[in-house]
Design a protein around this motif. Structure first.
Motif, PDB file in Angstrom:
ATOM      1  N   VAL A 205      74.719  76.797  73.344  1.00  0.00           N
ATOM      2  CA  VAL A 205      74.571  76.061  72.195  1.00  0.00           C
ATOM      3  C   VAL A 205      75.813  75.343  71.472  1.00  0.00           C
ATOM      4  O   VAL A 205      76.622  76.035  71.042  1.00  0.00           O
ATOM      5  N   GLU A 206      76.016  74.202  71.336  1.00  0.00           N
ATOM      6  CA  GLU A 206      77.009  73.672  70.730  1.00  0.00           C
ATOM      7  C   GLU A 206      77.074  73.683  69.248  1.00  0.00           C
ATOM      8  O   GLU A 206      75.895  73.453  68.574  1.00  0.00           O
ATOM      9  N   THR A 207      78.005  74.046  68.683  1.00  0.00           N
ATOM     10  CA  THR A 207      77.965  73.927  67.138  1.00  0.00           C
ATOM     11  C   THR A 207      77.647  72.567  66.476  1.00  0.00           C
ATOM     12  O   THR A 207      78.323  71.667  66.737  1.00  0.00           O
ATOM     13  N   PRO A 208      76.567  72.661  65.760  1.00  0.00           N
ATOM     14  CA  PRO A 208      76.226  71.192  65.061  1.00  0.00           C
ATOM     15  C   PRO A 208      77.398  70.679  63.972  1.00  0.00           C
ATOM     16  O   PRO A 208      77.875  71.684  63.464  1.00  0.00           O
ATOM     17  N   VAL A 209      77.195  69.659  63.982  1.00  0.00           N
ATOM     18  CA  VAL A 209      78.229  69.015  62.734  1.00  0.00           C
ATOM     19  C   VAL A 209      77.171  68.707  61.584  1.00  0.00           C
ATOM     20  O   VAL A 209      76.241  68.015  61.717  1.00  0.00           O
ATOM     21  N   ILE A 210      77.301  69.358  60.427  1.00  0.00           N
ATOM     22  CA  ILE A 210      76.752  69.199  59.397  1.00  0.00           C
ATOM     23  C   ILE A 210      77.237  68.585  58.237  1.00  0.00           C
ATOM     24  O   ILE A 210      78.557  69.161  57.777  1.00  0.00           O
TER      25      ILE A 210
ATOM     26  N   TYR B 152      71.165  81.823  66.313  1.00  0.00           N
ATOM     27  CA  TYR B 152      71.490  81.740  64.985  1.00  0.00           C
ATOM     28  C   TYR B 152      72.759  81.281  64.578  1.00  0.00           C
ATOM     29  O   TYR B 152      73.617  81.424  65.436  1.00  0.00           O
ATOM     30  N   PHE B 153      72.996  80.575  63.510  1.00  0.00           N
ATOM     31  CA  PHE B 153      74.243  79.964  63.066  1.00  0.00           C
ATOM     32  C   PHE B 153      74.883  80.855  62.056  1.00  0.00           C
ATOM     33  O   PHE B 153      74.149  81.597  61.109  1.00  0.00           O
ATOM     34  N   TYR B 154      76.109  81.227  61.805  1.00  0.00           N
ATOM     35  CA  TYR B 154      77.025  81.724  60.675  1.00  0.00           C
ATOM     36  C   TYR B 154      78.250  81.452  60.659  1.00  0.00           C
ATOM     37  O   TYR B 154      78.534  80.499  61.523  1.00  0.00           O
TER      38      TYR B 154
ATOM     39  N   PRO C  72      70.202  85.855  58.681  1.00  0.00           N
ATOM     40  CA  PRO C  72      70.309  84.453  59.432  1.00  0.00           C
ATOM     41  C   PRO C  72      68.788  84.057  59.773  1.00  0.00           C
ATOM     42  O   PRO C  72      68.067  84.819  60.126  1.00  0.00           O
ATOM     43  N   ASP C  73      68.483  82.645  59.732  1.00  0.00           N
ATOM     44  CA  ASP C  73      67.392  82.076  60.176  1.00  0.00           C
ATOM     45  C   ASP C  73      67.298  82.226  61.834  1.00  0.00           C
ATOM     46  O   ASP C  73      68.484  81.717  62.282  1.00  0.00           O
ATOM     47  N   GLU C  74      66.281  82.428  62.615  1.00  0.00           N
ATOM     48  CA  GLU C  74      66.320  82.366  63.874  1.00  0.00           C
ATOM     49  C   GLU C  74      65.550  81.218  64.504  1.00  0.00           C
ATOM     50  O   GLU C  74      64.634  81.001  64.039  1.00  0.00           O
ATOM     51  N   PHE C  75      66.505  80.495  65.413  1.00  0.00           N
ATOM     52  CA  PHE C  75      65.798  79.391  66.092  1.00  0.00           C
ATOM     53  C   PHE C  75      65.483  79.904  67.401  1.00  0.00           C
ATOM     54  O   PHE C  75      66.255  80.198  68.348  1.00  0.00           O
ATOM     55  N   VAL C  76      63.917  79.797  67.563  1.00  0.00           N
ATOM     56  CA  VAL C  76      63.516  80.350  69.086  1.00  0.00           C
ATOM     57  C   VAL C  76      63.320  78.890  69.933  1.00  0.00           C
ATOM     58  O   VAL C  76      62.721  78.080  69.532  1.00  0.00           O
ATOM     59  N   ILE C  77      63.786  79.157  71.120  1.00  0.00           N
ATOM     60  CA  ILE C  77      63.818  78.290  72.277  1.00  0.00           C
ATOM     61  C   ILE C  77      62.749  78.565  73.197  1.00  0.00           C
ATOM     62  O   ILE C  77      63.147  79.843  73.660  1.00  0.00           O
ATOM     63  N   ASN C  78      62.169  77.682  73.769  1.00  0.00           N
ATOM     64  CA  ASN C  78      61.379  77.788  74.895  1.00  0.00           C
ATOM     65  C   ASN C  78      61.102  76.413  75.425  1.00  0.00           C
ATOM     66  O   ASN C  78      60.262  75.615  75.098  1.00  0.00           O
TER      67      ASN C  78
ATOM     68  N   THR D  77      77.788  80.252  66.522  1.00  0.00           N
ATOM     69  CA  THR D  77      76.654  80.536  67.021  1.00  0.00           C
ATOM     70  C   THR D  77      76.517  81.885  67.639  1.00  0.00           C
ATOM     71  O   THR D  77      77.570  82.146  68.345  1.00  0.00           O
ATOM     72  N   LYS D  78      75.685  82.568  67.738  1.00  0.00           N
ATOM     73  CA  LYS D  78      74.946  83.706  68.300  1.00  0.00           C
ATOM     74  C   LYS D  78      73.984  83.655  69.136  1.00  0.00           C
ATOM     75  O   LYS D  78      72.881  83.175  68.822  1.00  0.00           O
TER      76      LYS D  78
END
Length: 201
Positions: free
Chosen positions: A194-199, A171-173, A156-162, A182-183
């Motif tokens: 993190v709320e699950t995005p609507v895609i 990351y999403f799965y 999974p791609d990692e989204f780093v938050i700061n 989300t994890k």
């Protein structure tokens, strides 16, 4: 300490000097610079300015990450190891291929492609089964039609938050029921959601 002997022969002492050892003096720095109980790093922060607009309070400050300088670490615009914080950011780290890579993306790159979507966003539900490590599941990772091998994205791609005191990653799965989940991992002990995005596809 000053010792005074008077003419009458009496002995007097004036003012005690508090001299501490070098080891004890060194502990003073830890009282003035707060240390994180989560990772043991000092919180070195220099406030520069606070932008106030209506209900928004945006502190702008310099921060130093004191975990040591790495071999291939490059300095930012404010110096090596320093970071200018003005709000925050979310940075994406692509592992393998982008998670949303679909069959059309692969076809555009290599010319021809007949197969399922190889991105982790589509295929991660196969990893949520109890038998994900079985021989049959591993065989399913390979498309045997037309003798072609599909490189599924298993990372999974990692989204780093700061931002605003929050430091972590997400990351999403998809689970086995095809629901997007989300994890979340926190780096500084602060909890966030993190709320699950609507895609829309």
């Amino acid at each position: 300490m000053t010792i005074v002997i008077s003419a009458a022969g009496s002995l007097g002492c004036h003012g005690q000097m508090n001299v501490t050892s070098p080891a004890a003096t060194d502990f003073v720095k830890y009282e003035r610079i707060p240390v994180s109980y989560f990772n043991g790093l000092p919180s070195i922060d220099i406030p520069l300015y606070t932008l106030d607009y209506k209900d928004l309070h945006l502190p702008i400050h310099l921060s130093y990450y004191a975990s040591g300088i790495q071999l291939n670490q490059y300095p930012t615009c404010v110096g090596l190891g320093w970071n200018l914080s003005a709000g925050g950011c979310i940075t994406r780290v692509v592992n393998g291929i982008p998670d949303e890579t679909c069959a059309k993306d692969v076809k555009d790159q290599i010319g021809t492609y007949i197969g399922p979507n190889p991105g982790y966003y589509y295929f991660s539900k196969a990893m949520d089964n109890d038998d994900w490590a079985s021989e049959q599941s591993l065989i399913n990772y390979i498309d045997l039609s037309n003798n072609t091998h599909i490189n599924y994205d298993l990372q999974p791609d990692e989204f780093v938050i700061n931002a605003y005191g929050v430091s972590g990653s997400v990351y999403f799965y998809r689970d086995k029921n095809d629901n997007v989940k989300t994890k979340v991992k926190s780096n500084n002990g602060e909890s966030f959601r993190v709320e699950t995005p609507v895609i829309n596809i």
